[in-house]
Design an enzyme around this catalytic site. Sequence first.
Site: not given
Ligand code: NAP
Length: 528
Positions: A265, A302
Amino acid sequence: MNLHGQSLVAGKTVSGSGETFTATNPATGEMLPVPFHKATADDVNAAMSAAETAFAEARKLPGERFAVLLEKIAEEILALGPDLIARGMAETGLPEARLVGERARTVGQLKMFAALVREGSWVDAVIETADPNRQPLPKPDVRRMLRPLGPIVVFGAGNFPFAFGACGGDTASALAAGNPVVVKSHTGHPGTNELFAHAVVAALKTCDLPAGLFSLLQGPGATVGQALVKHPATQAVGFTGSKRAGRILFDLAAARPVPIPVYAEMGSLNPLVILPGALSERSEKIATGLAQSITLGVGQFCTKPGLVFVLETTAAGEFVERLAKQLSATPAATMLDLGIRKSFCEATAGFAKIPGVKRVVANEPSGFAGASPLLFETDSATWRREAALREEAFGPAAMVIRCRDVEDLKTTLRFAGGNLTATIHHGASDNAADVRSLADLLEQQSGRVIFDGFPTGVEVCHAMVHGGPYPATSAPLTTSVGTLAIRRFARPVCFQNVPQDFLPVELRNANERKIWRIVNGQLTKENA
Ligand code: NAP
């Protein structure tokens, strides 16, 4: 409860690599107590191997055991008391009331899945009995149902540390289907995740279930997270977060020697259309509701409505002024971390530089990781031309897009791509055929169509769909909220001519569990 800062593999702490990281309070910049140890490749192997072993045992257990487990986890979460709320607030800057509400949602989700599993019909049992006399060939006895997949890796979201965290919707639905779960703890709130992990470990112990059904690994996504996705024992991935990370993990999973599904998501623009009839009836009310929806959780939802489509009219101009007034009056608030604030500032600064885009509300960021609401306005041609305007600005900002007429609106909406939600506000004077065709268009581009409301606030229920076409998700066939989410972590298995004793109990002639089944084309709770 004291934090130890270590990963938990099958109920036991592991020492990690020796490298540590700390959580930061986004409101103050203060480094929070307890260093967290980054998990190693050996820890990843240990967690996945414990999950595999646990699955061999757990897949033979009745659903009732998982229902009791989910209820016990809910109890243990509540037993964490104010410690959980305090740590969550310190790590995310989210206010107490929000986290108390999110805890209730998290506990509610666990109980909802417990009820689903206890009732049992979710396995979708279909029985077609044999017909030895069928011509020209006899028909075999064919039965199918959903069975668990195996070890599931879960990545929680930064913006929902509870409801999409270590014990959030993905963990609840994967456990409900009878799978072990290994969580890659979000580095933004590692202490919150550790507390949740303690709750699950305690619940597994009380329920006398294998400890390997749950592990939590601390450390960066780029190393620990990717190693989990690549691990041969992993059968599927649940992810909530950015499009960038979701796509990396999706591609990684597809490139494995044995590809696996990634239910990611990701970001969403959430278009919201306001027709002239709605503006003539309730312009002020819509402006108030929209301003609240844009700024809820500092815009870090989101489902935040990021695009507002109006037709070029005097009433629309007045509406934008009303909305701007409401947003200007909304005070700055703390974002989840400096990285998210930086991305928000960069994205919105980029919008402002594009010719044809006007910044209607231009508050300045404040505090350590604070942000204030922003509003932009442009015309449909500019918005269609500039791909950068269709990138998500994760935070309290929205873009108003003025369209010439309904045809221009339809053409423009097609550029909004796949979304989690799409909203339409209409009034009695709007042409019903226009409303219908716009709603039809929005349906094709989103997981949830909303009339005369706002997309933030996702009801956790059987009928909910929190999904949608790419890039909102990598798997538009399903949802991450609501009971349908359980199907992501189960696959249909067909049993042909299998003797009664060797069939799963749900597929035997005697309907011992009294679940709904389709038997020879009839939906029934009777024996086959
Ligand atoms: P994020 O930066 O994508 O992080 C999510 C997870 O992915 C974290 O555990 C992160 O690890 C990991 N990750 C990041 N880069 C990675 C890589 N290169 N390889 C493997 N894993 C990696 O997102 P966020 O900061 O939690 O949330 C913000 C975003 O989430 C926004 O863009 C928002 O729109 C989206 N969001 C979407 C929904 C939905 O339901 N669609 C819901 C909530 C949020 P680390 O802990 O090391 O950073």
